[in-house]
Design a protein around this motif. Structure first.
Motif, PDB file in Angstrom:
ATOM      1  N   ASN A 196      89.152 -30.504 -41.646  1.00 56.60           N
ATOM      2  CA  ASN A 196      87.917 -29.773 -41.365  1.00 56.60           C
ATOM      3  C   ASN A 196      87.793 -28.511 -42.209  1.00 56.60           C
ATOM      4  O   ASN A 196      87.057 -27.596 -41.878  1.00 56.60           O
ATOM      5  CB  ASN A 196      87.834 -29.410 -39.876  1.00 56.60           C
ATOM      6  CG  ASN A 196      89.002 -28.541 -39.425  1.00 56.60           C
ATOM      7  OD1 ASN A 196      89.874 -28.177 -40.213  1.00 56.60           O
ATOM      8  ND2 ASN A 196      89.017 -28.200 -38.151  1.00 56.60           N
ATOM      9  N   HIS A 197      88.546 -28.463 -43.307  1.00 56.76           N
ATOM     10  CA  HIS A 197      88.428 -27.320 -44.208  1.00 56.76           C
ATOM     11  C   HIS A 197      87.083 -27.350 -44.917  1.00 56.76           C
ATOM     12  O   HIS A 197      86.500 -28.420 -45.129  1.00 56.76           O
ATOM     13  CB  HIS A 197      89.520 -27.347 -45.282  1.00 56.76           C
ATOM     14  CG  HIS A 197      90.907 -27.243 -44.756  1.00 56.76           C
ATOM     15  ND1 HIS A 197      91.986 -27.005 -45.572  1.00 56.76           N
ATOM     16  CD2 HIS A 197      91.421 -27.347 -43.508  1.00 56.76           C
ATOM     17  CE1 HIS A 197      93.093 -26.974 -44.856  1.00 56.76           C
ATOM     18  NE2 HIS A 197      92.772 -27.198 -43.597  1.00 56.76           N
ATOM     19  N   ARG A 198      86.628 -26.176 -45.332  1.00 54.93           N
ATOM     20  CA  ARG A 198      85.446 -26.079 -46.193  1.00 54.93           C
ATOM     21  C   ARG A 198      85.831 -25.333 -47.474  1.00 54.93           C
ATOM     22  O   ARG A 198      86.654 -24.426 -47.462  1.00 54.93           O
ATOM     23  CB  ARG A 198      84.312 -25.309 -45.498  1.00 54.93           C
ATOM     24  CG  ARG A 198      83.836 -25.866 -44.167  1.00 54.93           C
ATOM     25  CD  ARG A 198      83.227 -27.264 -44.270  1.00 54.93           C
ATOM     26  NE  ARG A 198      82.257 -27.413 -45.330  1.00 54.93           N
ATOM     27  CZ  ARG A 198      80.958 -27.063 -45.219  1.00 54.93           C
ATOM     28  NH1 ARG A 198      80.497 -26.559 -44.085  1.00 54.93           N
ATOM     29  NH2 ARG A 198      80.133 -27.239 -46.220  1.00 54.93           N
ATOM     30  N   ARG A 339      86.620 -22.568 -42.596  1.00 58.71           N
ATOM     31  CA  ARG A 339      86.084 -23.608 -41.722  1.00 58.71           C
ATOM     32  C   ARG A 339      84.692 -23.209 -41.231  1.00 58.71           C
ATOM     33  O   ARG A 339      84.293 -22.054 -41.316  1.00 58.71           O
ATOM     34  CB  ARG A 339      86.988 -23.824 -40.502  1.00 58.71           C
ATOM     35  CG  ARG A 339      88.342 -24.435 -40.789  1.00 58.71           C
ATOM     36  CD  ARG A 339      89.058 -24.772 -39.495  1.00 58.71           C
ATOM     37  NE  ARG A 339      90.304 -25.514 -39.719  1.00 58.71           N
ATOM     38  CZ  ARG A 339      91.517 -24.994 -39.646  1.00 58.71           C
ATOM     39  NH1 ARG A 339      91.664 -23.700 -39.345  1.00 58.71           N
ATOM     40  NH2 ARG A 339      92.585 -25.719 -39.866  1.00 58.71           N
ATOM     41  N   ASN A 340      83.966 -24.182 -40.678  1.00 60.13           N
ATOM     42  CA  ASN A 340      82.797 -23.880 -39.856  1.00 60.13           C
ATOM     43  C   ASN A 340      83.332 -23.400 -38.506  1.00 60.13           C
ATOM     44  O   ASN A 340      83.814 -24.193 -37.712  1.00 60.13           O
ATOM     45  CB  ASN A 340      81.939 -25.130 -39.639  1.00 60.13           C
ATOM     46  CG  ASN A 340      81.100 -25.484 -40.845  1.00 60.13           C
ATOM     47  OD1 ASN A 340      81.124 -24.802 -41.858  1.00 60.13           O
ATOM     48  ND2 ASN A 340      80.352 -26.569 -40.749  1.00 60.13           N
ATOM     49  N   MET A 460      80.640 -19.525 -41.249  1.00 61.57           N
ATOM     50  CA  MET A 460      81.798 -19.973 -42.027  1.00 61.57           C
ATOM     51  C   MET A 460      82.583 -18.775 -42.515  1.00 61.57           C
ATOM     52  O   MET A 460      82.016 -17.764 -42.936  1.00 61.57           O
ATOM     53  CB  MET A 460      81.335 -20.758 -43.265  1.00 61.57           C
ATOM     54  CG  MET A 460      80.913 -22.178 -43.028  1.00 61.57           C
ATOM     55  SD  MET A 460      80.185 -22.877 -44.553  1.00 61.57           S
ATOM     56  CE  MET A 460      81.559 -22.792 -45.683  1.00 61.57           C
ATOM     57  N   ASP A 463      89.565 -18.956 -41.468  1.00 65.47           N
ATOM     58  CA  ASP A 463      89.814 -19.094 -40.031  1.00 65.47           C
ATOM     59  C   ASP A 463      91.072 -18.316 -39.624  1.00 65.47           C
ATOM     60  O   ASP A 463      92.075 -18.883 -39.207  1.00 65.47           O
ATOM     61  CB  ASP A 463      89.957 -20.577 -39.691  1.00 65.47           C
ATOM     62  CG  ASP A 463      89.941 -20.822 -38.190  1.00 65.47           C
ATOM     63  OD1 ASP A 463      89.657 -19.883 -37.424  1.00 65.47           O
ATOM     64  OD2 ASP A 463      90.223 -21.971 -37.779  1.00 65.47           O
TER      65      ASP A 463
END
Length: 893
Positions: A196-198, A339-340, A460, A463
């Motif tokens: 779930n990384h951005r 992350r989101n 975003m 995290d």
């Protein structure tokens, strides 16, 4: 005689049994076991990882006196007391940090480690914890895959797809995917996005350091046919938008490329590596344009359903090409990812007509929006993101697009473009972009029907775990702290930035100002260690650093004096204070020294005019020489202290002497010893020397008094810029004027932080006037020291450099007029610290929690009329020592 000996024996046995019983029942244990400050990380490269933990023991005065760490590839062996690869043996230490120094760790290997502790009675705990970590590549020679791409044409706009189908013949024990990228990527296996990384990998100086990320993909693979998919984005690697910083001219710029190893261990012990190479296929994706700086354009008509699944027909796809690696230094991305973090529903929306809507999230964020809609094929939908509205309610970008220099009209600023495919309802969220915004204006070339629920925002950022909290009796202070954190997080994307919209640059000065705010509120060491590696990559041989880091080459000639690029010293020093870890200081020591030596060589008098000065002041401007010399002095002091810590005695003497030289030269020129004024005596000129400790001890009281008078004459309002903002509240509260500092902090009229909040701000701004004609980003962290000051002064929690990492805590909460209560908490390396005070009918009540294996000192007011009670007992005034545990202190009226 026999009876006497028998009694002695019985007594000895009773004592022995009693001690054994205590040992068996010792309540001390451990928690929060981390390797390299991460929970059970995989894919590490550091051959000497650091281990940290917390002691859990709620007894008053609980202390760790000894530890034993054992490490093995067999977790069961650790529980059964069998031989370990590394066994420290019992070592007397109260520090909750240990660096591995055993035999060489092996790549791609999972290790387990066990921590045992002894308490303040030297009784060993009967309970223990086991954690794990896994090594990654460790050496670039261990990569088997090839660097591949679809082209070397950096002007191609659409993002490329890559895929490979393969077979797995038998049961899998474990599988890891290692991927290094020039650009950005999304990885998928059998149609499922991995992780779930951005925006991975994080931005670096690509031609000097390339990051790779590791994933556990065991569950995504199956016996039989499988498929890997990779989607590449440009990021900062292939910057196609044009702005004043010339990112499109970066020396590393090229079409995105990647290298991938998928390492599989089968149940029978055999291994296989599926790797990137010429047997992969590629095609262009529906992402027809992507820019980390501006936005993303997506043509849904070009979607290839199932492109990353097993049965997809890729016969019409092209062959890939080999590419050289962006750099020879490919290292693990061992840090908290982007992350989101939070989904935000619109607070309101307005329909202008059948083709135009504006959605208001109710707060300013960094991130992306997601829209759900349907419409005829070919419908063009634009989503414009901004911080302000025009009087008619449409989105206004004029405060954030001022540095954009587009070459055509095909790349509108902060405006995603979606072309519908006409196949019913679809969702769109950008893959390789983020923005700074509160409002989303949706417009289309054909009528659309949208509801408020059809658009959401995603906050975003990196995290980083939350480590701090504040609660004040005045709601303004809570709102101000909330806005400060929003701006801090909005500017954390693997490196600290200035703003998430107009620039997205790693401005060093902004980060130096905000580092304490960040470290009180969040566990940010992994981000800062990565960013200081960026510093080391960017430093010139002569010691010069650019003003923005990372950079494509811009910033070596402007904005990079010691008032900005002191990050090379200030941030490692603060990491040492907050974590008690010398590694970053050691890693950056030679860089700090080169930087200081460069200034010394060019400014032999001890005074330097190199710098930007007190950026964006309210009205009064201080000399650049005054502020830059204070920062130069701070750098040299940090360098001297670091030399002493690292056992470099000759350097300690050399730079201690240089610090004295700078201090003397500075005070000779700027201090009026008769009046106790520096220069003209404006706020910045008085507060910056006080804060950085360049004021002679015997003049501090007079200078502080003059500062207090100056602030009072200014109506308890700010008259500072960036550098003065860092200093002023601290200079006042640390020198006996906490009441005045709080009046400034809590001001509700212009110019002040409260003025922003009173006018609806949910983030901090770039300029004090809300209607400023320039420099008015509405989500900047440069004035963010207010967050740290609330911890240090009103909450009264400070690290002690003689026992850093909050091993010993300096408590000194300031009870001020305007607040009836204040609470602050911070999770440090030893656990959660709490400091709260409230005014009661009986007097002032302090409630303090000191975590196990830590201690604190608290100065209490001395005076004949003061009655002080500690945990129900009367005590004398003065500085008291507080052991671990809960404390209630009442200063009676």
């Amino acid at each position: 005689m026999f009876l006497t000996n028998l009694l002695k024996t019985l007594f000895f046995l009773l004592c022995f049994c009693s001690i054994s019983n205590i040992q068996a029942q010792s309540p001390a244990t451990t928690s929060n076991l981390k390797t390299e400050y991460l929970n059970q990380p995989i894919g590490l490269d550091n051959p000497n990882p650091r281990f940290t933990w917390n002691m859990v023991d709620y007894r008053m005065g609980a202390q760790q006196t000894a530890i034993r760490i054992r490490l093995s590839t067999d977790s069961l062996a650790l529980t059964q007391e069998k031989t370990a690869q590394w066994d420290t043996g019992w070592q007397s230490t109260a520090i909750a940090l240990k660096t591995y120094n055993g035999s060489a760790l092996k790549p791609f290997t999972k290790y387990y480690w066990r921590i045992d502790i002894a308490d303040q009675y030297n009784v060993k705990s009967s309970k223990f914890k086991i954690s794990s970590f896994e090594m990654g590549m460790m050496n670039a020679k261990n990569w088997q895959g090839s660097w591949i791409s679809d082209s070397e044409n950096q002007t191609i706009k659409p993002a490329p797809y890559f895929r490979k189908a393969f077979e797995i013949p038998k049961k899998i024990k474990s599988a890891r995917a290692y991927i290094a990228v020039g650009g950005l990527y999304e990885l998928s296996i059998n149609g499922e996005k991995i992780g779930n990384h951005r925006l991975d990998p994080m931005y670096t100086r690509f031609d000097r350091r390339t990051l790779y990320v590791t994933y556990d993909v065991t569950k995504q693979l199956t016996i039989g046919k499988n498929a890997i998919g990779v989607l590449l984005g440009n990021g900062w690697y292939n910057h196609q938008s044009t702005a004043v910083w010339n990112f499109e001219k970066a020396p590393w710029r090229n079409r995105p490329t990647f290298c991938l190893d998928l390492k599989i261990i089968y149940q029978d012990g055999t291994t296989e590596t599926i790797k990137s190479g010429k047997d992969w296929k590629t095609a262009l994706s529906p992402i027809i344009f992507n820019s980390i700086y501006t936005a993303e354009h997506y043509d849904a008509r070009l979607e290839q359903e199932g492109w990353n699944t097993v049965n997809f027909d890729d016969s019409k796809w092209k062959n890939v090409i080999y590419r050289s690696a962006p750099s020879d230094n490919i290292v693990a991305q061992a840090m908290h990812p982007v992350r989101n973090i939070e989904e935000i529903n619109p607070k309101s929306f307005k329909k202008f007509n059948d083709t135009t809507y504006v959605f208001d999230l109710g707060r300013n964020i960094s991130g992306v929006s997601k829209i759900r809609l349907s419409g005829p094929a070919g419908t063009i939908v634009k989503l414009k993101h901004g911080e302000r509205l025009y009087p008619d309610g449409s989105v206004d970008l004029s405060n954030i697009d001022v540095h954009y220099r587009p070459t055509d009209n095909k790349d509108p600023f902060q405006t995603d473009i979606l072309i519908l495919n006409g196949k019913g309802e679809q969702n769109f969220m950008p893959h390789f972009n983020y923005k700074g915004f509160q409002y989303i204006e949706v417009s289309s070339n054909r009528p659309l029907t949208l509801k408020k629920e059809d658009v959401v925002g995603y906050f975003m950022h990196s995290d980083v775990p939350v480590t701090g909290n504040i609660k004040a009796s005045d709601p303004l202070i809570d709102k101000l702290y909330y806005a400060t954190n929003n701006s801090y997080l909005s500017n954390l994307f693997g490196y600290p930035t200035d703003c998430p919209q107009r620039e997205k640059n790693g401005w060093t000065g902004d980060a130096a100002i905000a580092v304490e705010t960040g470290l009180y509120g969040f566990d940010g060491i992994t981000i800062y260690e990565k960013w200081l590696a960026d510093h080391r990559d960017e430093q010139q041989p002569n010691g010069v650093l650019p003003s923005i880091i990372p950079t494509d080459g811009w910033g070596y000639e402007w904005g990079n004096g010691p008032d900005w690029t002191s990050t090379i010293a200030i941030i490692p020093w603060n990491i040492y204070l907050f974590y008690g870890d010398k590694k970053l200081l050691a890693d950056c020591y030679d860089n700090i020294r080169r930087y200081v030596n460069h200034i010394d060589e060019n400014y032999p008098t001890g005074l330097t005019t190199w710098g930007l000065g007190d950026w964006v002041p309210v009205k009064s401007k201080s000399p650049v020489e005054l502020t830059s010399t204070c920062y130069y002095y701070a750098d040299v002091v940090i360098l001297a202290k670091s030399a002493k810590l690292l056992g470099k005695q000759d350097d300690f003497k050399k730079y201690s002497a240089l610090a004295s030289k700078i201090k003397d030269a500075f005070n000779e020129k700027y201090l009026d010893r008769k009046t106790g004024l520096y220069n003209k005596g404006i706020q910045t000129e008085l507060s910056v020397p006080l804060f950085w400790g360049i004021v002679p001890d015997n003049y501090k009281a007079k200078v502080a008094q003059n500062l207090a008078k100056r602030v009072e004459a200014d109506g308890f309002h700010l008259d500072v810029g960036l550098l003065g903002t860092k200093a002023i509240l601290n200079a006042l509260s640390e020198n006996g004027y906490a009441e005045i500092a709080y009046k400034v902090a809590a001001q509700r009229t212009f110019p002040s932080w409260g003025w922003w909040i009173a006018n609806g701000a949910t983030t901090l701004y770039e300029n004090w006037p809300i209607d400023a004609k320039s420099d008015i980003s509405m989500n900047h962290i440069m004035f963010g020291e207010i967050g740290a000051w609330l911890y240090k002064a009103t909450g009264g929690i400070k690290p002690d450099e003689n026992a850093p990492g909050f091993k010993h805590i300096l408590l000194d909460p300031k009870v001020v007029t305007g607040l009836t209560s204040f609470e602050v908490s911070h999770i440090g390396p030893y656990g959660e610290i709490k400091s709260a005070w409230k005014k009661t009918d009986k007097g002032i009540q302090y409630t303090i929690t000191i975590p196990a294996n830590s201690s604190a000192t608290l100065p209490l007011p001395e005076g004949s009329n003061q009655l002080i009670e500690h945990n129900g007992k009367m005590i004398k005034a003065g500085k008291i020592n507080l052991p671990a545990g809960n404390h209630v202190i009442i200063i009676k009226k």
